[in-house]
Scaffold this active site. Structure first.
Site, short mmCIF file in Angstrom:
data_model
loop_
_atom_site.label_atom_id
_atom_site.label_comp_id
_atom_site.label_asym_id
_atom_site.label_seq_id
_atom_site.Cartn_x
_atom_site.Cartn_y
_atom_site.Cartn_z
N HIS A 68 -3.44 4.18 -2.59
CA HIS A 68 -4.36 3.32 -1.88
C HIS A 68 -4.93 4.12 -0.85
O HIS A 68 -6.26 3.92 -0.43
CB HIS A 68 -3.77 1.94 -1.33
CG HIS A 68 -3.12 1.18 -2.37
ND1 HIS A 68 -1.94 1.05 -2.52
CD2 HIS A 68 -3.61 0.32 -3.32
CE1 HIS A 68 -1.68 0.07 -3.56
NE2 HIS A 68 -2.66 -0.30 -4.11
N LEU A 89 0.85 -1.04 0.08
CA LEU A 89 -0.07 0.07 0.09
C LEU A 89 0.93 1.39 0.12
O LEU A 89 1.67 1.35 0.77
CB LEU A 89 -0.82 -0.02 1.11
CG LEU A 89 -1.93 -1.15 1.33
CD1 LEU A 89 -2.62 -1.09 2.77
CD2 LEU A 89 -2.70 -1.51 -0.06
#
Ligand code: PAF
Length: 279
Positions: free
Chosen positions: A33, A29
């Site tokens: 994200h 991530l």
């Protein structure tokens, strides 16, 4: 944050929730994200994220094995964002038997652009997203515009199957120098990372040419690919399309100012990057 791996546990956690908002990911991530999760918060509650590197959407010579997996760091980030449940199934949890039923997008959308260069990619994506939706049963799901064709395919799938899930689009998150954030950026060497923003600069110059009234679409695309190639890129495509269906614009579409988008995919060294810009 509850971390669950089995579909049954997930359903137990979410029983009775009517406004679940879902952000599917493959992990590793980054701020992009997290921006999806921040947008998700405005559209429902609780927030469910998933991390699953989906083998079905990788071709035999693609990067499934080396795709960056950073589970511990991902958990910390999701916890900070107030995610309620992280669904992180193993392959056995999600595909306990071979996934023989698959969702095949229509060829005029699924086999063009990314689909032309990554055969089967959108069948893999659509299949896993439908399955994740069936597990999470979200009211809303958030996808990034960075993967514009994916977003459109998921939106059309959701509409055509009358899924009870609204699809929300999040703007592309860029580094200060313009490079769209992507987990695959971690593959870039230092020199490649310095060169990588050129891809976005190219999209901007294509968009500027169209905005300034240059309607010779195929020449603009060709010249852009040549400029990238001259700098050591291996472009798969730079393509000006209609936003509505990702088909090439006709002269009539151009005359009527149909909303357009320019999309690109190009390899820099061993790393394939994609990006797009609405015109
Ligand atoms: O965009 C992604 O990260 C993936 O394609 C998705 C939507 C999580 C499906 O595996």
């Amino acid at each position: 944050m509850k971390i669950v791996s089995s579909i049954d546990e997930l359903r137990d956690q979410l029983r009775g929730q009517l406004r679940t908002v879902f952000v599917p990911t493959m992990g590793n991530l980054h701020e992009g994200h997290l921006s999806l999760i921040r947008l998700a918060r405005k559209h429902g509650d609780p927030i469910v994220a998933s991390i699953f590197v989906n083998r079905l959407q990788f071709g035999p010579n693609e990067d499934f094995d080396k795709y960056p997996r950073t589970f511990a760091a991902d958990i910390e980030k999701l916890e900070k964002e107030g995610v309620y449940v992280l669904f992180a199934p193993t392959e056995r949890d999600l595909y306990p038997e071979p996934q023989e039923f698959r969702v095949q997008p229509p060829p005029d959308l699924g086999n063009i652009l990314e689909g032309e260069f990554r055969p089967g990619f959108f069948t893999g994506v659509s299949t896993v997203v439908l399955k994740l939706f069936s597990c999470v049963q979200p009211r809303v799901a958030v996808f990034g515009k960075k993967d514009y064709q994916q977003l459109m395919i998921i939106r059309n799938m959701s509409r055509q199957f009358a899924l009870p899930t609204d699809i929300i689009a999040a703007e592309t998150w860029r580094a200060e120098d313009g490079l769209a954030l992507s987990s695959r950026n971690t593959y870039l060497t230092e020199a490649e990372r310095a060169e990588a923003p050129t891809l976005y600069a190219e999209l901007q110059s294509v968009a500027d040419a169209v905005r300034n009234g240059d309607l010779n679409v195929s020449l603009i695309e060709k010249q852009s690919m040549e400029r990238l190639a001259a700098r050591g890129w291996k472009p798969d495509y730079v393509s000006i399309r209609k936003r509505i269906d990702l088909q090439p614009p006709t002269a009539g579409d151009l005359a009527q100012n149909s909303p357009l988008i320019v999309l690109t995919a190009a390899k820099l060294g061993a790393t394939r990057l994609i990006d797009n810009l609405e015109i």
